[in-house]
Design an enzyme around this catalytic site. Structure first.
Site, PDB file in Angstrom:
ATOM      1  CG  ASP A  20      -2.153   0.895   1.019  1.00  0.00           C
ATOM      2  OD1 ASP A  20      -2.390   1.368  -0.125  1.00  0.00           O
ATOM      3  OD2 ASP A  20      -2.888   1.120   1.992  1.00  0.00           O
ATOM      4  CD  GLU A  58      -1.216   2.344  -3.610  1.00  0.00           C
ATOM      5  OE1 GLU A  58      -0.864   1.149  -3.423  1.00  0.00           O
ATOM      6  OE2 GLU A  58      -2.152   2.859  -2.979  1.00  0.00           O
ATOM      7  CG  HIS A 135      -9.651   2.147   3.388  1.00  0.00           C
ATOM      8  ND1 HIS A 135      -8.695   2.417   4.353  1.00  0.00           N
ATOM      9  CD2 HIS A 135      -9.228   2.751   2.249  1.00  0.00           C
ATOM     10  CE1 HIS A 135      -7.748   3.179   3.818  1.00  0.00           C
ATOM     11  NE2 HIS A 135      -8.046   3.390   2.545  1.00  0.00           N
ATOM     12  CG  ASP A 145      -4.404   2.377   5.161  1.00  0.00           C
ATOM     13  OD1 ASP A 145      -4.140   3.145   4.202  1.00  0.00           O
ATOM     14  OD2 ASP A 145      -5.103   2.715   6.120  1.00  0.00           O
TER      15      ASP A 145
END
Length: 154
Positions: A20, A58, A135, A145
């Site tokens: 991430d 990313e 998420h 994350d």
């Protein structure tokens, strides 16, 4: 945590990676992270840059994760980045290479340096790219994350 093969082993080690990227402002300070798992062991890596974009973070996460692997591996790389996943699933990079690193509009491909570095790492391994919904409670994606956000320079 890094897989190793014995001389007589022909089977590549199997590694699962989650990656991430995060950015505070776009551009702005950013962070990247990856969680690698192999035979029940886990390794977490992360880093940050003072001025970057979310897309760059990313790509950096995927590149750095694959660089950790000391031998060619069979990898499943999970990311919530459509930019990263679609490039490999739809083979955008092949057109970019064929067209001198120009996109379909004839413009230079953004983040070419990281795409080229990532392609070099992908060439060393057998990599399957898998999209994961961000998420959404996927444990290792949520961990990435958190690590990426924590790596954003203050």
């Amino acid at each position: 945590m890094c897989p190793q093969r014995t001389r007589d082993s022909k089977e590549k080690p199997t590694v699962v990676i989650y990656t991430d990227g995060a950015c505070s402002g776009n551009p702005g300070p950013g962070g990247w992270a990856a969680v690698l798992t192999y035979e029940g062991k886990t390794k977490e890596i992360s880093g940050g840059e003072p001025v970057t974009t979310n897309q760059r973070m990313e790509l950096k996460a995927a590149c750095e994760a694959l660089r950790c692997l000391k031998v060619p591996c069979q990898v499943t790389l999970h990311s919530d980045s459509a930019y990263l996943i679609n490039c490999f699933k739809q083979k955008w990079y092949k057109s970019w290479q064929k067209n001198g690193w120009r996109n379909s509009k004839g413009e230079p491909v953004q983040n070419q340096d990281l795409w080229q570095a990532l392609l070099a790492e992908v060439d060393r391994h057998e990599v399957a790219f898998e999209k994961v919904k961000g998420h959404a409670g996927v444990e290792l994606n949520e961990r990435c994350d958190a690590l990426a956000r924590a790596a954003v320079p203050k």
